[in-house]
Design a protein around this motif. Structure first.
Motif, short mmCIF file in Angstrom:
data_model
loop_
_atom_site.label_atom_id
_atom_site.label_comp_id
_atom_site.label_asym_id
_atom_site.label_seq_id
_atom_site.Cartn_x
_atom_site.Cartn_y
_atom_site.Cartn_z
N ARG A 69 -22.59 62.42 -73.40
CA ARG A 69 -21.39 62.85 -72.69
C ARG A 69 -20.21 62.96 -73.67
NH1 ARG A 69 -21.48 59.18 -69.30
NH2 ARG A 69 -22.61 60.31 -67.68
N GLN A 70 -20.05 61.97 -74.53
CA GLN A 70 -18.96 62.00 -75.49
C GLN A 70 -19.20 63.05 -76.57
OE1 GLN A 70 -17.41 58.25 -76.87
NE2 GLN A 70 -17.90 57.21 -74.95
N ARG A 125 -32.92 67.45 -74.45
CA ARG A 125 -32.71 67.19 -73.02
C ARG A 125 -32.40 68.49 -72.28
NH1 ARG A 125 -31.09 62.85 -69.60
NH2 ARG A 125 -29.81 63.58 -67.86
N GLY A 126 -31.56 69.35 -72.89
CA GLY A 126 -31.19 70.60 -72.23
C GLY A 126 -32.36 71.56 -72.08
N MET A 146 -18.08 80.83 -77.74
CA MET A 146 -18.63 79.50 -78.03
C MET A 146 -18.26 78.52 -76.92
SD MET A 146 -20.43 77.57 -80.00
CE MET A 146 -20.53 78.26 -81.67
N ARG A 147 -17.06 78.61 -76.40
CA ARG A 147 -16.64 77.72 -75.31
C ARG A 147 -17.52 77.94 -74.07
NH1 ARG A 147 -11.88 79.13 -75.62
NH2 ARG A 147 -11.22 77.57 -77.14
N GLU A 148 -17.78 79.19 -73.75
CA GLU A 148 -18.63 79.50 -72.59
C GLU A 148 -20.06 78.99 -72.81
OE1 GLU A 148 -18.27 83.69 -72.04
OE2 GLU A 148 -16.20 83.58 -71.29
N HIS A 149 -20.52 79.08 -74.04
CA HIS A 149 -21.86 78.58 -74.36
C HIS A 149 -21.92 77.06 -74.15
CE1 HIS A 149 -25.59 77.69 -76.30
NE2 HIS A 149 -25.03 77.21 -77.39
N LEU A 150 -20.89 76.36 -74.59
CA LEU A 150 -20.87 74.91 -74.45
C LEU A 150 -20.78 74.48 -72.98
CD1 LEU A 150 -18.55 73.91 -77.44
CD2 LEU A 150 -21.03 73.69 -77.30
N ILE A 151 -20.10 75.28 -72.16
CA ILE A 151 -20.04 74.98 -70.72
C ILE A 151 -21.44 75.03 -70.13
CG2 ILE A 151 -19.27 75.88 -68.49
CD1 ILE A 151 -16.67 76.79 -69.91
N ASP A 167 -26.58 72.21 -68.49
CA ASP A 167 -28.02 72.03 -68.69
C ASP A 167 -28.41 70.57 -68.89
OD1 ASP A 167 -28.40 74.75 -68.45
OD2 ASP A 167 -28.52 75.12 -70.61
N LEU A 168 -27.49 69.78 -69.40
CA LEU A 168 -27.78 68.37 -69.64
C LEU A 168 -27.93 67.59 -68.33
CD1 LEU A 168 -25.41 67.54 -72.64
CD2 LEU A 168 -27.89 67.74 -72.68
N ALA A 169 -27.24 68.04 -67.30
CA ALA A 169 -27.30 67.38 -65.98
C ALA A 169 -27.06 65.88 -66.10
CB ALA A 169 -28.65 67.65 -65.32
N LEU A 170 -26.02 65.52 -66.80
CA LEU A 170 -25.71 64.09 -66.99
C LEU A 170 -25.04 63.54 -65.74
CD1 LEU A 170 -24.24 64.23 -70.60
CD2 LEU A 170 -26.44 63.24 -69.93
N PRO A 171 -25.40 62.31 -65.34
CA PRO A 171 -24.72 61.70 -64.20
C PRO A 171 -23.25 61.47 -64.51
CG PRO A 171 -26.07 60.09 -65.34
CD PRO A 171 -26.40 61.43 -65.95
N LYS A 172 -22.44 61.58 -63.50
CA LYS A 172 -21.00 61.35 -63.71
C LYS A 172 -20.76 59.90 -64.07
CE LYS A 172 -19.41 65.02 -60.62
NZ LYS A 172 -18.58 65.35 -59.42
N PRO A 173 -19.85 59.65 -65.00
CA PRO A 173 -19.57 58.26 -65.40
C PRO A 173 -18.98 57.47 -64.24
CG PRO A 173 -17.92 59.75 -66.31
CD PRO A 173 -18.98 60.62 -65.70
N LYS A 174 -19.31 56.20 -64.20
CA LYS A 174 -18.78 55.34 -63.15
C LYS A 174 -17.31 55.05 -63.41
CE LYS A 174 -23.20 53.01 -62.32
NZ LYS A 174 -23.91 51.70 -62.35
#
Length: 236
Positions: free
Chosen positions: A99-100, A181-182, A214-219, A224-231
């Motif tokens: 995430r970071q 992961r992606g 590049m910004r759109e690619h990173l979005i 794609d990572l589908a990381l859970p939202k931080p608590k």
């Protein structure tokens, strides 16, 4: 009463570190990738063997040398290793590290693309095209990950900013984990199309379009990572 600043001279060990690093750069990796034996190096530099030994230890910690006991000291390119080891200790949770990482990539890579559109040489553009072709033709998971990583490294190199290049290289192992992961959740289709957009803007020497692509690619990569939202942590 006025005092002038005292200029501190670098220590002997620091001077030897700088000299060895300079020689490695000038020789394109040293003599066959190896430093002279410790005794010979001490004689050439006019310092004691303990000073040479301490300097090589420091350069090994920095990822520039690799000491093989009983064999010699090899010139390597592992400047990113110290950061990779520190990240695992600093952020033990792998999802939080990813995430970071995404946040840092948003800070760094659009600017890399913008600078690449301004400074990329013809040879660097050919390298970017080759990386894109490799991704387009990837028939397996591993090849796709390598091709994707290569493209982003080439964009950083084409930016002309050596610090940015080293920063991206320092994050390579973590970026690789992110790509694995992606790609386990999606195909290469979006990556190919978006890499092509970045490259197209660089070829057209359009800095703003390169940064936006590049910004759109990173979005997309973040999604794609589908990381859970931080608590959310409660505030006292």
């Amino acid at each position: 009463m006025a005092f002038s600043t005292i200029k501190l001279q670098p220590s002997l060990v620091e001077q030897v570190c700088a000299r060895i690093a300079s020689e490695i750069r000038d020789e394109g990796g040293g003599s066959n990738g190896w430093l002279p034996p410790e005794r010979d190096l001490a004689l050439k530099l006019g310092v004691s063997r303990p000073v040479v030994r301490e300097a090589t230890k420091r350069l090994e910690l920095q990822g520039l040398l690799e000491v093989k006991h009983g064999v010699g000291t090899k010139v390597v390119d592992k400047l990113h290793k110290p950061l990779n080891g520190s990240l695992a200790l600093l952020i033990p949770d792998d999802k939080e590290r990813l995430r970071q990482l995404v946040q840092v990539r948003f800070m760094l890579e659009p600017e890399n693309a913008r600078l690449a559109a301004e400074h990329a040489s013809a040879a660097q553009i050919r390298s970017l095209r080759a990386a894109l072709t490799q991704l387009e033709q990837a028939q397996d998971f591993e090849t796709a990950v390598v091709a994707d990583m290569t493209f982003h490294r080439e964009v950083a190199a084409a930016s002309g900013n050596q610090i940015a290049t080293l920063l991206l290289h320092s994050l390579s192992e973590l970026i690789q984990s992110s790509l694995i992961r992606g790609y386990s959740r999606t195909s290469t289709e979006n990556a190919v199309r978006q890499h092509a957009a970045v490259l197209g803007a660089i070829e057209k020497r359009n800095p703003a379009a390169a940064a936006q692509a590049m910004r759109e690619h990173l979005i997309t990569a973040e999604a794609d990572l589908a990381l859970p939202k931080p608590k959310k942590t409660s505030r006292a």
